[in-house]
Design a protein around this motif. Structure first.
Motif, PDB file in Angstrom:
ATOM      1  N   ALA A 234     -82.464 -91.937 -33.807  1.00 45.12           N
ATOM      2  CA  ALA A 234     -82.370 -92.337 -35.005  1.00 45.12           C
ATOM      3  C   ALA A 234     -80.885 -92.475 -35.322  1.00 45.12           C
ATOM      4  N   GLU A 235     -80.419 -90.962 -35.886  1.00 45.69           N
ATOM      5  CA  GLU A 235     -78.989 -90.742 -36.278  1.00 45.69           C
ATOM      6  C   GLU A 235     -77.951 -91.811 -35.031  1.00 45.69           C
ATOM      7  N   TYR A 236     -77.928 -91.518 -34.061  1.00 46.12           N
ATOM      8  CA  TYR A 236     -77.842 -91.896 -32.453  1.00 46.12           C
ATOM      9  C   TYR A 236     -77.082 -93.909 -32.825  1.00 46.12           C
ATOM     10  N   GLN A 237     -78.444 -94.726 -32.782  1.00 49.52           N
ATOM     11  CA  GLN A 237     -77.920 -95.158 -33.496  1.00 49.52           C
ATOM     12  C   GLN A 237     -77.427 -96.036 -34.218  1.00 49.52           C
ATOM     13  N   LYS A 238     -76.946 -95.277 -35.424  1.00 48.02           N
ATOM     14  CA  LYS A 238     -76.345 -95.192 -37.351  1.00 48.02           C
ATOM     15  C   LYS A 238     -74.932 -95.665 -36.603  1.00 48.02           C
ATOM     16  N   ARG A 239     -74.446 -94.266 -35.685  1.00 46.14           N
ATOM     17  CA  ARG A 239     -73.491 -94.591 -35.449  1.00 46.14           C
ATOM     18  C   ARG A 239     -72.941 -95.263 -34.389  1.00 46.14           C
TER      19      ARG A 239
ATOM     20  N   PRO B  26     -74.651 -97.504 -25.808  1.00 46.83           N
ATOM     21  CA  PRO B  26     -75.861 -97.029 -25.558  1.00 46.83           C
ATOM     22  C   PRO B  26     -76.515 -96.671 -24.374  1.00 46.83           C
ATOM     23  N   THR B  27     -75.065 -96.264 -22.888  1.00 49.47           N
ATOM     24  CA  THR B  27     -76.400 -95.318 -22.119  1.00 49.47           C
ATOM     25  C   THR B  27     -76.943 -93.594 -22.696  1.00 49.47           C
ATOM     26  N   GLY B  28     -75.895 -93.705 -23.576  1.00 52.88           N
ATOM     27  CA  GLY B  28     -76.361 -92.377 -24.678  1.00 52.88           C
ATOM     28  C   GLY B  28     -78.177 -92.528 -25.713  1.00 52.88           C
ATOM     29  N   LEU B  29     -77.791 -94.010 -25.768  1.00 54.18           N
ATOM     30  CA  LEU B  29     -79.488 -94.266 -26.072  1.00 54.18           C
ATOM     31  C   LEU B  29     -80.711 -94.167 -25.062  1.00 54.18           C
ATOM     32  N   GLY B  30     -79.961 -94.539 -24.216  1.00 55.92           N
ATOM     33  CA  GLY B  30     -81.387 -95.063 -22.730  1.00 55.92           C
ATOM     34  C   GLY B  30     -81.581 -93.209 -22.516  1.00 55.92           C
TER      35      GLY B  30
ATOM     36  N   LEU C 228     -70.176 -89.959 -23.278  1.00 56.35           N
ATOM     37  CA  LEU C 228     -71.564 -90.285 -23.869  1.00 56.35           C
ATOM     38  C   LEU C 228     -72.470 -90.233 -22.952  1.00 56.35           C
ATOM     39  N   ASN C 229     -72.584 -91.144 -21.601  1.00 60.35           N
ATOM     40  CA  ASN C 229     -73.653 -90.779 -20.928  1.00 60.35           C
ATOM     41  C   ASN C 229     -74.062 -89.476 -20.201  1.00 60.35           C
TER      42      ASN C 229
END
Length: 478
Positions: free
Chosen positions: A75-80, A105-109, A150-151
């Motif tokens: 959730a915090e990653y999406q905010k940033r 976005p690769t971090g979100l993945g 980030l990946n």
């Protein structure tokens, strides 16, 4: 201008033991974009001490507790997400579209994938009267690169958190902004003190201190093979686990069929993405020798459509990450010319009209032999080599004739032939017709490293195996 002069240790932002700073360059403008503090062995020791102190409690947390934390991280990653994309563009020159659609976005993945794996991962296994348990390896040292910052951070941190490890991260000093923001995300998510720590610094100082520290149980490194060898040497006296994802010189075998031009164009695009700064880039394209002219025409057309310029604009390629990289790429392009490869498009020097910034012309060489320098060395820039083959057996032999084995590619309309070729290529991941799977194991053979990242295979890198004979299942004991 960004100023990141503190480290994240034991749940707090703390001053370095002794302040020493480094200017971080924006590769598009060649101006200073910010400053970071450079850590020392003393800072590493503080961070490792915090991680060791946190390990006993964190390693005993439940699956549910870790999933809850990782959902907060997500959730915090999406905010940033926007902040992360801007940072990547600024620090290493990724075009805005690539930073927004892939780099950030690769971090979100990886986070989402790790959460899904954790939900059903089997940490215990009854084998008769023996219980086999998978336990966290301990304190992990992470040394990550600048090309997909980030990946590489998240594909290490996510499985480490999920398996109950604690850690110290050293992001690349070339691209440290995204790592700093990631630490802010971890803090905002409420990661327990000491579980995640960050120390900025360079490889010879912080990297060496981390990989050699007796309090670190495992070191995971992504970067060049040369640096990976040094990490392994530093780690050897303490016999810690060493996980490495290193260089590549990946072959892309184009089958002799009616979609050759389309396959060549796809290969050019894949090679040039991120300015060629991907360890798994398809740098050696193998085409039927009898159709070399056709391949040249298709490659020239595809490369001509690739625009280069301001990464905050609408261009497809930004600069490469640093002057050091630019100089290396220019040297190897000239070597390609000098050794007699056919220069199809591009070549030495900056693209026209771009006198400032570390910009490189999208460059394609044809009629390359596998003995040429540009077919042997990892260039890490937007430079493609096209080699001819007379038979698929020869193409496979040439594809495997490299010290690397990170990735390989096969492109063509005959799926059965593509599958047969893929099975014979000596690489950790072989993509057929551009397929991509973020849950598939990623890592290399030979000098491309050892171990695997991504998905459930990543979990095993962070786990020790304990066997307990006599630990009879409850039903048997009764």
């Amino acid at each position: 201008m960004r100023e990141y002069l503190k480290f994240y240790i034991d749940g707090q932002w703390v001053d370095p033991v002794a302040l020493k700073t480094l200017d971080v360059e924006n590769p598009a403008t060649e101006t200073v974009a910010g400053r970071i503090a450079l850590g020392s062995a003393a800072d590493v020791d503080k961070a490792v001490t915090a991680a060791r102190k946190a390990f006993p409690a964190w390693s005993q947390t439940t699956r549910e507790e870790r999933i809850e934390l990782m959902n907060r991280m997500l959730a915090e990653y999406q905010k940033r997400l926007g902040d992360l994309a801007e940072a990547v563009t600024e620090e290493m020159g990724a075009p805005a579209y690539l930073a927004q659609r892939a780099q950030a976005p690769t971090g979100l993945g990886h986070l989402s994938a790790a959460i899904d794996v954790l939900k059903d991962f089997k940490f215990e296994d009854d084998r008769g009267s023996t219980m086999i348990v998978k336990e966290p390896v301990g304190v992990c040292g992470f040394i990550t690169p600048w090309n997909w910052p980030l990946n590489q951070i998240v594909c290490k941190v996510a499985p480490a958190i999920a398996t109950g490890c604690t850690m110290v991260l050293k992001p690349s000093e070339v691209a440290p902004f995204s790592g700093q923001i990631f630490a802010e995300i971890m803090h905002a998510a409420g990661v327990p003190a000491g579980v995640f720590n960050l120390v900025h610094g360079d490889g010879p100082t912080v990297g060496a201190a981390l990989s050699s520290h007796p309090g670190v149980d495992m070191v995971s490194f992504t970067g060049s093979t040369r640096a990976g060898i040094e990490v392994a040497k530093n780690a050897a006296p303490t016999v810690k686990r060493v996980h490495q994802e290193l260089g590549g010189k990946s072959p892309n075998i184009i089958l002799d069929d009616s979609v050759l031009a389309k396959s060549v164009a796809r290969g050019v695009t894949a090679m040039m993405t991120n300015s060629g700064q991907s360890c798994n880039a398809p740098t050696r394209m193998l085409v039927p020798a009898a159709r070399m002219d056709e391949a040249i025409t298709a490659a020239r057309a595809a490369a001509a459509e690739i625009t280069v310029g301001d990464p905050n604009g609408n261009t497809k390629l930004g600069p490469v990450a640093s002057r050091i990289q630019w100089d290396k790429i220019q040297r190897l392009i000239q070597v390609g010319v000098d050794e007699g490869a056919t220069l199809v498009i591009g070549g030495p020097g900056r693209p026209e009209g771009l006198e400032t910034g570390h910009y490189v012309k999208p460059t394609v060489f044809a009629n390359v032999t596998n003995q040429m320098t540009i077919a042997r060395e990892e260039i890490f820039g937007p430079v493609l080599s096209i080699l001819g083959y007379d038979s698929l057996d020869q193409a496979i032999a040439v594809g495997n004739d490299t010290e690397y084995g990170l990735a390989a590619y096969v492109n063509g309309e005959d799926l059965e032939t593509a599958r047969a070729v893929a099975r014979r290529l000596r690489a950790g991941q072989v993509s057929i017709n551009g397929a991509y799977d973020q849950n598939a194991p990623f890592g290399g053979y030979k000098m491309s490293g050892n171990g695997r990242e991504w998905g459930d295979y990543a979990f095993h890198e962070f786990l020790e195996t304990k066997a307990m004979p006599g630990y009879a299942p409850k039903a048997a004991a009764e």
